[in-house]
Structures are given as structure tokens and as C-alpha cells.
Write a protein that holds these residues in place. Structure first.
Motif, PDB file in Angstrom:
ATOM      1  N   LEU A 226       0.824  -1.218   0.000  1.00 27.55           N
ATOM      2  CA  LEU A 226       0.000   0.000   0.000  1.00 27.55           C
ATOM      3  C   LEU A 226       0.850   1.257   0.000  1.00 27.55           C
ATOM      4  N   SER A 227       2.006   1.219   0.683  1.00 23.35           N
ATOM      5  CA  SER A 227       2.885   2.400   0.663  1.00 23.35           C
ATOM      6  C   SER A 227       3.390   2.649  -0.757  1.00 23.35           C
ATOM      7  N   ASN A 228       3.724   1.569  -1.473  1.00 20.96           N
ATOM      8  CA  ASN A 228       4.158   1.709  -2.877  1.00 20.96           C
ATOM      9  C   ASN A 228       3.035   2.222  -3.759  1.00 20.96           C
ATOM     10  N   LEU A 229       1.823   1.677  -3.527  1.00 21.33           N
ATOM     11  CA  LEU A 229       0.661   2.071  -4.336  1.00 21.33           C
ATOM     12  C   LEU A 229       0.340   3.545  -4.149  1.00 21.33           C
ATOM     13  N   LEU A 230       0.278   3.990  -2.874  1.00 18.76           N
ATOM     14  CA  LEU A 230      -0.092   5.381  -2.594  1.00 18.76           C
ATOM     15  C   LEU A 230       0.983   6.354  -3.071  1.00 18.76           C
ATOM     16  N   SER A 231       2.253   5.996  -2.833  1.00 13.72           N
ATOM     17  CA  SER A 231       3.331   6.895  -3.280  1.00 13.72           C
ATOM     18  C   SER A 231       3.338   7.011  -4.796  1.00 13.72           C
ATOM     19  N   ARG A 232       3.033   5.899  -5.514  1.00 14.03           N
ATOM     20  CA  ARG A 232       3.002   5.947  -6.973  1.00 14.03           C
ATOM     21  C   ARG A 232       1.853   6.816  -7.472  1.00 14.03           C
ATOM     22  N   HIS A 233       0.692   6.727  -6.773  1.00 19.16           N
ATOM     23  CA  HIS A 233      -0.473   7.501  -7.222  1.00 19.16           C
ATOM     24  C   HIS A 233      -0.329   8.987  -6.926  1.00 19.16           C
ATOM     25  N   PHE A 234       0.285   9.311  -5.780  1.00 18.22           N
ATOM     26  CA  PHE A 234       0.324  10.714  -5.372  1.00 18.22           C
ATOM     27  C   PHE A 234       1.604  11.428  -5.784  1.00 18.22           C
ATOM     28  N   PHE A 235       2.703  10.670  -6.023  1.00 18.15           N
ATOM     29  CA  PHE A 235       3.968  11.304  -6.399  1.00 18.15           C
ATOM     30  C   PHE A 235       4.459  10.880  -7.783  1.00 18.15           C
ATOM     31  N   GLY A 236       3.811   9.851  -8.383  1.00 22.16           N
ATOM     32  CA  GLY A 236       4.211   9.408  -9.720  1.00 22.16           C
ATOM     33  C   GLY A 236       5.397   8.469  -9.677  1.00 22.16           C
ATOM     34  N   ARG A 237       5.825   8.033 -10.873  1.00 22.08           N
ATOM     35  CA  ARG A 237       6.930   7.067 -10.986  1.00 22.08           C
ATOM     36  C   ARG A 237       8.247   7.806 -11.231  1.00 22.08           C
ATOM     37  N   LEU A 238       8.584   8.735 -10.333  1.00 20.73           N
ATOM     38  CA  LEU A 238       9.770   9.575 -10.573  1.00 20.73           C
ATOM     39  C   LEU A 238      11.064   8.785 -10.443  1.00 20.73           C
ATOM     40  N   ASN A 239      11.134   7.928  -9.443  1.00 18.34           N
ATOM     41  CA  ASN A 239      12.385   7.208  -9.176  1.00 18.34           C
ATOM     42  C   ASN A 239      12.631   6.089 -10.181  1.00 18.34           C
ATOM     43  N   GLN A 240      11.546   5.524 -10.710  1.00 17.49           N
ATOM     44  CA  GLN A 240      11.680   4.357 -11.583  1.00 17.49           C
ATOM     45  C   GLN A 240      11.566   4.697 -13.057  1.00 17.49           C
ATOM     46  N   LYS A 241      11.559   5.978 -13.383  1.00 15.59           N
ATOM     47  CA  LYS A 241      11.373   6.362 -14.786  1.00 15.59           C
ATOM     48  C   LYS A 241      12.608   5.995 -15.598  1.00 15.59           C
ATOM     49  N   LYS A 242      12.423   5.255 -16.670  1.00 15.62           N
ATOM     50  CA  LYS A 242      13.534   4.817 -17.514  1.00 15.62           C
ATOM     51  C   LYS A 242      13.695   5.773 -18.684  1.00 15.62           C
ATOM     52  N   SER A 243      14.930   5.965 -19.102  1.00 10.24           N
ATOM     53  CA  SER A 243      15.179   6.825 -20.265  1.00 10.24           C
ATOM     54  C   SER A 243      14.838   6.055 -21.528  1.00 10.24           C
ATOM     55  N   LEU A 244      13.994   6.656 -22.351  1.00 11.55           N
ATOM     56  CA  LEU A 244      13.538   5.978 -23.573  1.00 11.55           C
ATOM     57  C   LEU A 244      14.630   5.925 -24.635  1.00 11.55           C
ATOM     58  N   GLU A 245      15.646   6.769 -24.508  1.00 13.64           N
ATOM     59  CA  GLU A 245      16.680   6.847 -25.548  1.00 13.64           C
ATOM     60  C   GLU A 245      17.499   5.570 -25.638  1.00 13.64           C
ATOM     61  N   LYS A 246      17.574   4.804 -24.538  1.00  8.77           N
ATOM     62  CA  LYS A 246      18.416   3.608 -24.523  1.00  8.77           C
ATOM     63  C   LYS A 246      17.751   2.393 -25.172  1.00  8.77           C
ATOM     64  N   SER A 247      16.457   2.442 -25.407  1.00  8.26           N
ATOM     65  CA  SER A 247      15.759   1.262 -25.931  1.00  8.26           C
ATOM     66  C   SER A 247      16.113   1.054 -27.400  1.00  8.26           C
ATOM     67  N   LYS A 248      16.116  -0.235 -27.824  1.00 10.34           N
ATOM     68  CA  LYS A 248      16.513  -0.599 -29.193  1.00 10.34           C
ATOM     69  C   LYS A 248      15.523  -0.051 -30.220  1.00 10.34           C
ATOM     70  N   GLN A 249      14.240  -0.084 -29.858  1.00 14.48           N
ATOM     71  CA  GLN A 249      13.205   0.247 -30.845  1.00 14.48           C
ATOM     72  C   GLN A 249      13.253   1.717 -31.255  1.00 14.48           C
ATOM     73  N   ARG A 250      13.791   2.572 -30.359  1.00 15.86           N
ATOM     74  CA  ARG A 250      13.663   4.006 -30.587  1.00 15.86           C
ATOM     75  C   ARG A 250      14.929   4.672 -31.119  1.00 15.86           C
ATOM     76  N   THR A 251      15.975   3.884 -31.384  1.00 15.14           N
ATOM     77  CA  THR A 251      17.228   4.500 -31.833  1.00 15.14           C
ATOM     78  C   THR A 251      17.030   5.231 -33.165  1.00 15.14           C
ATOM     79  N   GLU A 252      16.364   4.581 -34.122  1.00 16.52           N
ATOM     80  CA  GLU A 252      16.136   5.201 -35.434  1.00 16.52           C
ATOM     81  C   GLU A 252      15.135   6.341 -35.327  1.00 16.52           C
ATOM     82  N   ALA A 253      14.108   6.147 -34.483  1.00 15.32           N
ATOM     83  CA  ALA A 253      13.097   7.196 -34.318  1.00 15.32           C
ATOM     84  C   ALA A 253      13.726   8.454 -33.728  1.00 15.32           C
ATOM     85  N   TYR A 254      14.655   8.285 -32.782  1.00 15.36           N
ATOM     86  CA  TYR A 254      15.295   9.455 -32.171  1.00 15.36           C
ATOM     87  C   TYR A 254      16.223  10.162 -33.142  1.00 15.36           C
TER      88      TYR A 254
END
Length: 582
Positions: A226-254
Motif C-alpha cells: 500500500l505504501s508503494n501504491l499510494l506513493s506511486r499515485h500521489f507522487f508518480g513514478r519519478l524514481n523508476q522512470k527509464k530513459s527511452l533513448e536507450k531502448s533498441k526500438q527508438r534508436t532510429e526514431a530518435y
């Protein structure tokens, strides 16, 4: 501990379910005993830790009142969470049933999904609410003491019916099973005379103990969830946000996004006055069209565009094409070295290499039309004279047109068909198709096939389109040409016929062999013996040195002029065969 002595009094009663209950309880008792031997841990005194906190105060109250407060506060918290997710179409009643207020769309159903932590807590609170409700009914005088104890016993032994708690934590089925087993054992001992579906006798302490231990173990898990659920809902996924630039699918798109941004910036900086007809969107559409034309080697019509915009598009088209070619060759090098790559990347690379091959072939043909022919008149005349002298020395007669009446022609047809079978081998293992049927018909009526080949060699001068496909064996790309089976058979027959006639008439030197990339040892020995004969002879005494030259023919077949080739071939072949080849 209350029922422990009953576990060992297993009776082979008439009811098999009761016997299984005894067996299950006994097994559970020994399992727990084995597990807890030598594993004593110091308890954590929760109240003592809380009392040290300045913000926490203690007061005494009735447990029913505190239960009502817990249910009320939990209900408010869950309603607040529903509001946070903007789920106005879901309603949480005071019995903790979550129901939709209307028929939900697919998007709404996806949005209204909650995690197991939310639903497990909701079901535990529903369980608590049912127990508090029955005690409130007793306080109000609607129930007597016997009905209360019987009702509490019923709640603890029928959690699976009253709530859906097992849906969100299936291990709770163990507690439900234990409660059912205890109920059967107790009924067997103390409640034999009363009907099975009638009222119980209200001995709820053993089953109450099971659910107390369950909740004591579930509290730390729920706290974390519940602490994880509430913190995610009220503060967002700030700590776990992954950079999209590193993914294989998006190299050409970037790369495309970066190119687009620099392109846009340069248009703004260049000070081009964009009219209504040439907005940014339309310029990008022109750029995309130019890119597609470049990939497919088609002429790009840019007559409508102003000169400045055209030059900008061509500049960025060159940048993108260089990047595209570079990445293609980098991936090809990785494939050759044996690096691990995904299957779709290898397929993509094969498609890109095919495109580049076609571009290179088109460029070669264009260069020939613009700069060719690459053999000058003097060189052509010299080659013609040397070849004519060679033929005179050899006393070589022209290769005649095939008569199609000798046995050799039939044997050559069989050889050419076998050669075709090897090329179509992968299709012979599949279902019967047209190619297989045609090849079968050749053996049924070979004379008819030979007459068709003769007709094509005499008459046919317009041929069907040739397809090409590359076979990737991860070290090199092998081109496979797709030719119509009738034409392929004619070409194969003519190939075998020319080699047979040329060898018979000694047109080629001894070391020339079909499809051999190097000279055979026997032929090397023959050449060396001839050199020894020449060097040891008396006629060559005056010459001090003998020179041997080695030449490599680079793209001679691609760059030769067809008119010149026709003249050379007609010196050796029948004119009809020369015309068919050229």
C-alpha cells in the motif's frame, strides 16, 4: 492448542470428508512443529516504538468503536483514491463492494483496473465490517448470545463464500481449508444429533485463532504494497522512470526526431519566407517523399519547390542516406563476425543490402550510358585481330546450330533438367506445383521439349522479367535469380551445348574448366612441362629471359559493349545463337 488432543483421535467415520479433515489438521500440526523448532525470534513491540513518537497519543476505547473508525477511515481513503484516478463511474459502498454505475467501455475498463494490494485490503475490510456488523446487531438487541457466537463461527468458517479474498491472494485457500477441517472435526465430536444444515454450536475460538495469525502475517506485506501504491499515485513514478533513448526500438526514431529538429531550425535561421503553399508540414512531406524516392531509386520530381528549400532537402537527404548506409554496413559486419542479433534486425539488414545492391546496379548502368563504352575503337580492333589469329591457329570451325536429332542432344537435355532440379530442390519437397509438373512433362515427351527449345533459339528475342533474391548465409550474400522455367531450361541447354561443342573443338585452353575457380593440379603439371620444353629448346638460346604475365579481368562482362560482343560471338557461333545470347 485448544483442539490439539482431538487431532490424534482419528476415527474411520462413515463420512470420508471428516476423515480427510482429521488427516489434514494432523499433517499441518507436524509440519508447523518441524518448522518452528530452534527458530525463536525476538518480538518487535509495536506500541513501545510508537509511544516514543511525539505525534502519537494513546486512549482507551471499545474495540467495536475502533473497528467502526477503521472501516470509516479506510472507506474515505479508498474513495479518495478513486477520485485521484478520476473513476467517477465506479462506486464503493459501505460494505466495500466496488461496482460500476454504468456499462463500461473498453477504455474505462482498462482505466478502472486496480492492483492486488487494493483489492486484498478491500476484502479484508469487508471481512472486518461483517464481524463488526454482527456485534452491533447484538448490542442493539436483535440477536441473543447463542446466535452471536453461532454467527461468528459461521463467518470464520465461510470466508470463501462471504468475501472474494482468495481471488487476490490464493494462498488464503490454506486458511479456508483449515477452518473447514476444524468445523468438520468439531461437528463430528460435539454436534452429531443436530442436522448438518441447521444451526451450529458457536465454538469459534479455534478458527478465530487461524485468521488472527493470518492477519498478523499479512500486515507487513500490505504495508509495503500500500505504501508503494499510494506513493506511486500521489507522487508518480519519478524514481523508476527509464530513459527511452536507450531502448533498441527508438534508436532510429530518435535520429529522425533530431534530424527533423535541426532541419526545422535551419529553415527558421535561413530566413525563407514560407508562403501558404509551403508550410512546415508540407516541406516535411516533400522531404519524406524524397527519402522514399531515394530508397527505391526513383527520380524525385522537385520542380514545384523553390531553390533554397530544394537545396536544404537535398542536404538533409544526403545526411540521412549516409547514416542509413553506415548503420547497414555496421550491422552487416556484426553479422559476419557472429555477434548475437535479433532475427528481425537480420531480416531488416538483408532488405537494406538488397536495396543498396539495386542502387549500385542502377548506378553502373547509368554510368555505362553516360561514359561508356569503356573499350575504345583501337582496343576493340586489337582484341578482334588477336582473337581472329587465335582461331586461325586453332583451325576452329564455327559451332553449328544444334540439330536436335542426335543422342547427345537428348543427353544434354537430361543434364540441363538435372541442373534445374538442383536449383528447384527446395520446391520438390513441398506440394506439387507448376514447376514440378513442367519438369515431369519434359521426361514424358523429350522430343516436344527439344522442338520448343529450337523454336525459342531461332525466334525468341524478347524475354520475361528476371527476379532476384539474396540468400544470407551470414558470411556473404548469394544472389538467386528467378527466371521463368521455360527460359531457364533453354538457357541451361544452350550452356551445356556450347561447353560440349567448345571442348570438342578445342576452343578453350586445357586449364579452362566450367565453374572451376582454380587450375587443377594435372593441368598445372602440363603447363610446367610445356614451359620446360620451351626453355630447354635450341630455338630460344638467343633469348636470356622468358616473362610470364598474370592478368585479372575486373568487371569485363558488365562493361563489355553488346555490339562488340555480338561480333566476337559470331566469329565462333552460328549467327542465330549469337543473336539469341546478345
Amino acid at each position: 492448542p485448544i483442539l490439539r488432543k482431538f487431532f490424534f483421535e482419528i476415527e474411520l467415520s462413515k463420512n470420508f470428508k471428516t476423515f480427510l479433515s482429521y488427516y489434514y489438521l494432523l499433517k499441518n500440526f507436524f509440519f508447523k512443529k518441524k518448522k518452528t523448532i530452534g527458530k525463536w525470534k525476538r518480538g518487535i513491540f509495536f506500541e513501545q516504538n510508537l509511544s516514543k513518537n511525539f505525534f502519537i497519543e494513546f486512549y482507551e476505547t471499545n474495540w467495536i468503536d475502533s473497528g467502526i473508525q477503521i472501516c470509516f477511515q479506510s472507506h474515505q481513503m479508498m474513495v479518495m483514491l478513486l477520485g485521484r484516478k478520476n473513476l467517477t463511474f465506479l462506486h464503493l459502498d459501505f460494505n466495500f463492494n466496488l461496482k460500476p454505475t454504468k456499462t463500461l467501455t473498453t477504455k474505462e475498463r482498462k482505466k478502472s483496473r486496480f492492483s492486488n494490494s487494493f483489492h486484498l485490503l478491500r476484502e479484508i475490510l469487508r471481512f472486518t465490517k461483517i464481524i463488526i456488523d454482527i456485534h452491533l446487531q447484538f448490542k442493539l438487541g436483535n440477536l441473543d448470545f447463542y446466535q452471536l457466537s453461532d454467527g461468528v463461527h459461521y463467518i470464520f468458517t465461510h470466508i470463501g463464500h462471504l468475501t472474494g479474498i482468495y481471488r487476490y491472494k490464493y494462498k488464503i485457500m490454506k486458511q479456508i481449508h483449515l477452518c473447514k477441517s476444524i468445523k468438520r472435526v468439531l461437528y463430528e465430536k460435539f454436534n452429531k444429533k443436530i442436522q448438518k444444515k441447521g444451526p451450529g454450536f458457536g465454538f469459534w475460538a479455534p478458527v478465530w485463532r487461524i485468521w488472527i495469525f493470518f492477519l498478523r502475517g499479512a500486515v507487513p506485506v500490505l504495508e509495503r504494497w500500500l505504501s508503494n501504491l499510494l506513493s506511486r499515485h500521489f507522487f508518480g513514478r519519478l524514481n523508476q522512470k527509464k530513459s527511452l533513448e536507450k531502448s533498441k526500438q527508438r534508436t532510429e526514431a530518435y535520429f529522425d526526431i533530431g534530424l527533423k529538429n535541426t532541419f526545422l531550425k535551419e529553415i527558421n535561421e535561413s530566413g525563407i519566407n514560407l508562403r501558404k503553399n509551403f508550410s512546415f508540414k508540407k516541406i516535411f512531406n516533400y522531404f519524406n517523399r524524397a527519402w522514399n524516392c531515394w530508397k527505391s531509386s526513383i527520380f524525385w520530381d522537385n520542380s514545384e519547390l523553390p531553390e533554397k528549400i530544394k537545396n536544404l532537402i537535398l542536404k538533409y537527404l544526403k545526411l540521412k542516406s549516409n547514416w542509413w548506409i553506415r548503420t547497414t554496413y555496421q550491422q552487416r559486419e556484426k553479422i559476419i563476425k557472429g555477434a548475437k542479433l535479433e532475427k528481425n534486425l537480420i531480416k531488416k539488414n538483408l532488405g537494406r543490402m538488397t536495396r543498396l545492391w539495386f542502387k549500385n546496379e542502377k548506378k553502373r548502368q547509368y554510368d555505362y550510358l553516360q561514359k561508356g563504352p569503356f573499350i575504345s575503337k583501337n582496343e576493340g580492333h586489337l582484341i578482334y585481330e588477336i582473337f581472329l589469329k587465335w582461331l586461325e591457329i586453332k583451325n576452329f570451325p564455327k559451332i553449328p546450330f544444334p540439330s536436335f536429332s542426335f543422342k547427345t542432344d537428348l543427353k544434354l537435355l537430361i543434364l540441363s533438367v538435372e541442373n534445374l532440379k538442383e536449383s528447384y530442390q527446395h520446391q520438390f519437397f513441398s506440394k506439387k506445383n507448376k514447376k514440378n509438373q513442367k519438369l515431369d512433362n519434359i521426361f514424358e515427351n523429350p522430343l516436344l521439349t527439344l522442338s520448343k527449345i529450337k523454336e525459342k533459339l531461332l525466334v525468341q528475342r524478347i524475354f520475361s522479367e528476371i527476379g532476384i533474391q539474396f540468400l544470407d548465409n551470414f558470411s556473404q550474400l548469394i544472389p538467386i535469380f528467378k527466371i521463368q522455367i521455360d527460359e531457364n531450361l533453354t538457357d541451361n541447354f544452350l550452356d551445356h551445348f556450347l561447353w560440349f561443342e567448345g571442348k570438342k573443338s578445342f576452343l578453350f585452353p586445357d586449364w579452362v574448366k566450367p565453374i572451376d575457380s582454380e587450375i587443377l593440379p594435372f593441368h598445372i603439371h602440363q603447363i610446367c612441362s610445356k614451359i620446360n620444353e620451351v626453355s630447354n629448346s635450341d630455338n630460344w638460346d638467343k633469348l636470356k629471359n622468358i616473362f610470364f604475365f598474370q592478368t585479372k579481368m575486373v568487371d569485363s562482362f558488365e562493361n563489355i559493349d553488346l555490339g562488340f560482343l555480338d561480333k566476337i560471338l559470331k566469329m565462333v557461333l552460328n549467327p542465330f545463337l549469337g543473336n539469341f545470347i546478345t
